[in-house]
Design a protein around this motif. Structure first.
Motif, PDB file in Angstrom:
ATOM      1  N   ARG A   1       0.638   7.318  -1.281  1.00 41.46           N
ATOM      2  CA  ARG A   1      -0.289   8.039  -2.165  1.00 41.46           C
ATOM      3  C   ARG A   1      -1.711   7.485  -2.017  1.00 41.46           C
ATOM      4  NH1 ARG A   1       1.137   9.480  -8.374  1.00 41.46           N
ATOM      5  NH2 ARG A   1      -0.702  10.752  -8.746  1.00 41.46           N
ATOM      6  N   GLU A   2      -1.821   6.143  -1.944  1.00 39.79           N
ATOM      7  CA  GLU A   2      -3.135   5.523  -1.733  1.00 39.79           C
ATOM      8  C   GLU A   2      -3.716   5.941  -0.384  1.00 39.79           C
ATOM      9  OE1 GLU A   2      -3.737   1.160  -3.143  1.00 39.79           O
ATOM     10  OE2 GLU A   2      -1.607   1.398  -2.679  1.00 39.79           O
TER      11      GLU A   2
ATOM     12  N   LEU B   1      -8.277  -1.071   2.279  1.00 37.92           N
ATOM     13  CA  LEU B   1      -7.306  -1.271   1.198  1.00 37.92           C
ATOM     14  C   LEU B   1      -6.753  -2.704   1.246  1.00 37.92           C
ATOM     15  CD1 LEU B   1      -5.400   2.146   1.373  1.00 37.92           C
ATOM     16  CD2 LEU B   1      -7.061   1.424  -0.364  1.00 37.92           C
TER      17      LEU B   1
ATOM     18  N   ARG C   1      -6.999  -5.739  -1.569  1.00 39.66           N
ATOM     19  CA  ARG C   1      -5.888  -6.579  -2.036  1.00 39.66           C
ATOM     20  C   ARG C   1      -6.270  -8.064  -2.002  1.00 39.66           C
ATOM     21  NH1 ARG C   1      -4.203  -1.778  -2.380  1.00 39.66           N
ATOM     22  NH2 ARG C   1      -1.998  -1.289  -2.619  1.00 39.66           N
TER      23      ARG C   1
ATOM     24  N   ALA D   1      -7.223   7.772   0.203  1.00 34.87           N
ATOM     25  CA  ALA D   1      -8.312   7.075   0.901  1.00 34.87           C
ATOM     26  C   ALA D   1      -8.480   7.556   2.339  1.00 34.87           C
ATOM     27  CB  ALA D   1      -8.040   5.571   0.907  1.00 34.87           C
TER      28      ALA D   1
ATOM     29  N   ILE E   1       0.868  -1.186   0.000  1.00 31.39           N
ATOM     30  CA  ILE E   1       0.000   0.000   0.000  1.00 31.39           C
ATOM     31  C   ILE E   1       0.898   1.228   0.000  1.00 31.39           C
ATOM     32  CG2 ILE E   1      -1.735   1.300   1.302  1.00 31.39           C
ATOM     33  CD1 ILE E   1      -2.665  -1.450   2.450  1.00 31.39           C
ATOM     34  N   THR E   2       0.663   2.101  -0.951  1.00 28.21           N
ATOM     35  CA  THR E   2       1.522   3.283  -1.087  1.00 28.21           C
ATOM     36  C   THR E   2       1.003   4.437  -0.234  1.00 28.21           C
ATOM     37  OG1 THR E   2       0.278   4.189  -2.958  1.00 28.21           O
ATOM     38  CG2 THR E   2       2.060   2.628  -3.477  1.00 28.21           C
TER      39      THR E   2
END
Length: 169
Positions: free
Chosen positions: A144-145, A157, A161, A149, A141-142
């Motif tokens: 940015r994500e 998240l 996945r 979110a 998980i970045t």
């Protein structure tokens, strides 16, 4: 078939011996038992979703692993490759652990009774900020994500996945 989730903390001196004991309990009771690292779990919903996906894969004959326990770990890890799924496995030393026990109701209860003697039961599945680093690393998980979110949606998240494991086959 029913399943039960048991969680807590334990100390593992030697992984092979620990897994042999768990396997013996499973065999003696006619159950499937999968032990996983609770430190990488994003909550009970994550575990339940992975179990349901794995059971459906077996029912639909589209499982990747020959063993239901390994298939559960594959989904729980969010990884397509079985070798990568072992990243959710147990390790030596003190650790938080989750057992998934599958079988007939009485058999599951018997296996659970034994396993309760192996762990100190407590809620170690819940997602917390202490798990953040391990979880975002496990599930790629970045930042940015997370920015998009929101920090509070990291468990969602993770569920995404797990859902994507089938799509990425």
């Amino acid at each position: 078939m029913s399943f039960q989730i048991l969680a807590g903390s334990t100390h593992i001196s030697k992984v092979p011996e620990f897994l042999d004991r768990v396997s013996s309990v499973a065999s003696a009771n006619g159950t499937v038992i999968q032990a996983m690292d609770a430190g990488k779990m994003a909550g009970e919903r994550h575990v339940r979703f992975a179990v349901q996906k794995a059971m459906r894969a077996f029912e639909g004959n589209y499982n990747s692993a020959k063993d239901l326990g390994i298939e559960i770990m594959r989904y729980a890890s969010g990884k397509r490759q079985i070798e990568e799924a072992f990243s959710m496995g147990v390790h030596e030393g003190d650790m938080d652990i989750v057992f998934v026990i599958i079988g007939g109701e009485e058999e599951v209860d018997r296996s659970a009774e034994f396993l309760k003697g192996v762990i100190k039961e407590k809620d170690v599945m819940a997602y917390s900020s202490l798990k953040r680093g391990l979880v975002i690393s496990q599930f790629d998980i970045t930042e940015r994500e997370i920015e998009a979110a929101g920090e509070e949606l990291i468990p969602d998240l993770v569920i995404e996945r797990v859902a994507l494991v089938d799509v990425l086959k």
